[in-house]
Write a protein that holds these residues in place. Structure first.
Motif, PDB file in Angstrom:
ATOM      1  N   LYS A  29       0.830  -1.199   0.000  1.00 44.32           N
ATOM      2  CA  LYS A  29       0.000   0.000   0.000  1.00 44.32           C
ATOM      3  C   LYS A  29       0.868   1.253   0.000  1.00 44.32           C
ATOM      4  N   TYR A  30       0.540   2.174  -0.886  1.00 46.47           N
ATOM      5  CA  TYR A  30       1.173   3.487  -0.924  1.00 46.47           C
ATOM      6  C   TYR A  30       0.074   4.543  -0.891  1.00 46.47           C
ATOM      7  N   ARG A  31       0.375   5.676  -0.288  1.00 47.42           N
ATOM      8  CA  ARG A  31      -0.535   6.817  -0.360  1.00 47.42           C
ATOM      9  C   ARG A  31       0.098   7.869  -1.261  1.00 47.42           C
ATOM     10  N   VAL A  32      -0.622   8.216  -2.299  1.00 51.31           N
ATOM     11  CA  VAL A  32      -0.144   9.214  -3.254  1.00 51.31           C
ATOM     12  C   VAL A  32      -0.770  10.553  -2.890  1.00 51.31           C
ATOM     13  N   GLU A  33       0.076  11.546  -2.611  1.00 55.41           N
ATOM     14  CA  GLU A  33      -0.409  12.871  -2.255  1.00 55.41           C
ATOM     15  C   GLU A  33      -0.158  13.841  -3.399  1.00 55.41           C
ATOM     16  N   VAL A  49      -8.898  16.991  -9.845  1.00 50.48           N
ATOM     17  CA  VAL A  49      -7.805  16.046 -10.027  1.00 50.48           C
ATOM     18  C   VAL A  49      -8.383  14.702 -10.417  1.00 50.48           C
ATOM     19  N   CYS A  50      -7.845  14.094 -11.481  1.00 50.87           N
ATOM     20  CA  CYS A  50      -8.244  12.758 -11.914  1.00 50.87           C
ATOM     21  C   CYS A  50      -7.179  11.781 -11.451  1.00 50.87           C
ATOM     22  N   THR A  51      -7.576  10.765 -10.775  1.00 52.41           N
ATOM     23  CA  THR A  51      -6.606   9.815 -10.263  1.00 52.41           C
ATOM     24  C   THR A  51      -7.049   8.400 -10.550  1.00 52.41           C
ATOM     25  N   GLY A  52      -6.086   7.545 -10.829  1.00 56.48           N
ATOM     26  CA  GLY A  52      -6.341   6.126 -10.962  1.00 56.48           C
ATOM     27  C   GLY A  52      -5.104   5.401 -10.504  1.00 56.48           C
ATOM     28  N   CYS A  53      -5.251   4.258  -9.843  1.00 56.78           N
ATOM     29  CA  CYS A  53      -4.083   3.564  -9.330  1.00 56.78           C
ATOM     30  C   CYS A  53      -4.061   2.137  -9.846  1.00 56.78           C
ATOM     31  N   THR A  54      -2.889   1.540  -9.821  1.00 58.85           N
ATOM     32  CA  THR A  54      -2.732   0.171 -10.275  1.00 58.85           C
ATOM     33  C   THR A  54      -3.592  -0.760  -9.444  1.00 58.85           C
ATOM     34  N   LEU A  60      -5.021   5.998  -1.931  1.00 54.78           N
ATOM     35  CA  LEU A  60      -4.256   4.794  -1.666  1.00 54.78           C
ATOM     36  C   LEU A  60      -4.071   4.017  -2.956  1.00 54.78           C
ATOM     37  N   ALA A  61      -2.874   3.487  -3.161  1.00 52.84           N
ATOM     38  CA  ALA A  61      -2.569   2.737  -4.378  1.00 52.84           C
ATOM     39  C   ALA A  61      -1.813   1.465  -4.013  1.00 52.84           C
ATOM     40  N   ASP A  62      -2.153   0.379  -4.703  1.00 56.60           N
ATOM     41  CA  ASP A  62      -1.417  -0.873  -4.569  1.00 56.60           C
ATOM     42  C   ASP A  62      -0.316  -0.894  -5.623  1.00 56.60           C
ATOM     43  N   LEU A  63       0.942  -0.792  -5.187  1.00 57.26           N
ATOM     44  CA  LEU A  63       2.077  -0.732  -6.095  1.00 57.26           C
ATOM     45  C   LEU A  63       3.070  -1.824  -5.753  1.00 57.26           C
ATOM     46  N   HIS A 107       7.506   0.109 -10.667  1.00 61.65           N
ATOM     47  CA  HIS A 107       6.483   1.138 -10.515  1.00 61.65           C
ATOM     48  C   HIS A 107       6.119   1.742 -11.866  1.00 61.65           C
ATOM     49  N   PRO A 108       4.831   1.915 -12.147  1.00 56.68           N
ATOM     50  CA  PRO A 108       4.446   2.599 -13.393  1.00 56.68           C
ATOM     51  C   PRO A 108       4.757   4.083 -13.277  1.00 56.68           C
ATOM     52  N   PRO A 109       4.951   4.764 -14.395  1.00 56.31           N
ATOM     53  CA  PRO A 109       5.185   6.208 -14.336  1.00 56.31           C
ATOM     54  C   PRO A 109       3.915   6.948 -13.951  1.00 56.31           C
ATOM     55  N   LEU A 110       4.087   8.175 -13.505  1.00 58.33           N
ATOM     56  CA  LEU A 110       2.969   9.042 -13.153  1.00 58.33           C
ATOM     57  C   LEU A 110       2.729   9.981 -14.324  1.00 58.33           C
ATOM     58  N   ASN A 111       1.553   9.901 -14.933  1.00 59.86           N
ATOM     59  CA  ASN A 111       1.220  10.722 -16.094  1.00 59.86           C
ATOM     60  C   ASN A 111       0.366  11.910 -15.663  1.00 59.86           C
ATOM     61  N   ILE A 112       0.831  13.104 -15.986  1.00 60.16           N
ATOM     62  CA  ILE A 112       0.141  14.336 -15.599  1.00 60.16           C
ATOM     63  C   ILE A 112      -0.375  15.024 -16.854  1.00 60.16           C
ATOM     64  N   ARG A 113      -1.654  15.365 -16.844  1.00 63.92           N
ATOM     65  CA  ARG A 113      -2.248  16.086 -17.964  1.00 63.92           C
ATOM     66  C   ARG A 113      -2.781  17.423 -17.486  1.00 63.92           C
ATOM     67  N   VAL A 114      -2.596  18.458 -18.283  1.00 69.22           N
ATOM     68  CA  VAL A 114      -3.195  19.757 -18.031  1.00 69.22           C
ATOM     69  C   VAL A 114      -4.315  19.950 -19.043  1.00 69.22           C
ATOM     70  N   VAL A 115      -5.518  20.185 -18.520  1.00 66.83           N
ATOM     71  CA  VAL A 115      -6.709  20.242 -19.366  1.00 66.83           C
ATOM     72  C   VAL A 115      -7.403  21.571 -19.168  1.00 66.83           C
ATOM     73  N   ASP A 116      -7.827  22.197 -20.256  1.00 68.83           N
ATOM     74  CA  ASP A 116      -8.564  23.452 -20.215  1.00 68.83           C
ATOM     75  C   ASP A 116     -10.061  23.143 -20.133  1.00 68.83           C
TER      76      ASP A 116
END
Length: 288
Positions: A177-181, A210-215, A232-235, A242-251
């Motif tokens: 278990k990991y907590r992503v902040e 914020v859109c979030t999804g975890c493995t 919380l994410a199961d990694l 570990h998968p990369p963290l993808n960040i999108r900026v959306v208008d």
């Protein structure tokens, strides 16, 4: 001389795939080709790092040649990645190749060769790299005793996935278990979107969300008043997986429409990982 085998393709995950949709994401699935057979994984929507966690079993694979040749130089496996479109045919995203680890019927299924370990395979789209596939492949000879002599597929089971077989224990990574902040500092960014794993969710807060999804399991986190959120994410315990963290900026546009402004992938999360101090070690140092 004819040899009969069973191929097991352990398709765990892909990362840093090509963004095929205007949203900056894709709906990827993998197709595995071996000799005259092919099978597909399930389609995972809106992600560049799909965690299929799926075992594909190819039965009654007939190969011709000497046994030692089959063991030392097995045929090539072709894996192609596609983006599933709602209308029309799927779009090609990339291709990679792999060789299975071969077990003959008179060999024992034991370390160091078995069970096979997950490996990264570079995906290519033409001459350009287009991500990585995390998978393992094993080719098991069927002896005189038939399939009953093959090593069993050791769970886990998931009744919610129906006939889909997950990657067996001993091959799939051990998860923790990991907590992503998330901390959003710039309010000028109308929407700060994070996609990690299978799916994405969004909740509004202030001027953005914020859109979030975890493995593995799905999770969501909304920005609080000061622009922070967590989930919380199961990694995998192995940080290299570990998968990369993808960040999108959306208008944010009128009538609930969103337009992709840009995206960025954090390929390694190692420098962001916080490890709480060991209280027992601290106590020993203070008393010692």
């Amino acid at each position: 001389e004819k040899q009969v085998f069973q191929l097991r393709a352990h398709m765990y995950q892909a990362r840093s795939l090509f963004a095929a949709d205007s949203s900056g994401l894709s709906d990827p699935f993998a197709r595995v080709f071996f000799i005259s057979q092919s099978q597909c994984t399930e389609v995972l929507n809106e992600t560049l790092c799909p965690t299929w966690d799926q075992l594909l079993v190819f039965d009654n694979v007939e190969l011709y040649g000497e046994a030692h040749e089959m063991r030392d130089d097995p045929p090539i496996i072709v894996i192609e990645i596609y983006d599933q479109d709602t209308v029309g045919k799927a779009d090609f995203m990339g291709r990679t190749f792999a060789k299975p680890v071969v077990k003959m019927s008179d060999e024992h299924y034991c370390p160091p060769r078995f069970p096979p370990q997950l490996e990264y395979y570079q995906i290519y789209r033409g001459n350009s790299t287009a991500g990585d596939l995390l998978a393992a492949f094993e080719l098991l000879q069927i002896g005189p005793g038939g399939k009953s002599d093959l090593p069993p597929i050791d769970g886990p089971t998931d009744v919610d996935r129906g006939p889909i077989l997950p990657v067996p224990l001993g091959i799939r990574p051990v998860l923790s278990k990991y907590r992503v902040e998330v901390i959003a500092l710039e309010h000028q960014i109308l929407m700060f979107s994070i996609v990690w794993g299978k799916r994405a969710y969004q909740m509004s807060a202030l001027q953005g969300s914020v859109c979030t999804g975890c493995t593995g399991r799905e999770a969501a986190a909304a920005l609080k008043e000061r622009g922070t959120g967590s989930l919380l994410a199961d990694l995998p315990e192995n940080e290299l997986l570990h998968p990369p963290l993808n960040i999108r900026v959306v208008d944010c546009r009128a009538f609930g429409r969103y337009t992709l402004v840009g995206s960025h992938a954090v390929s390694s999360l190692r420098k962001f990982i916080y490890r709480p101090p060991d209280k027992k070690a601290q106590h020993w140092n203070m008393t010692g």
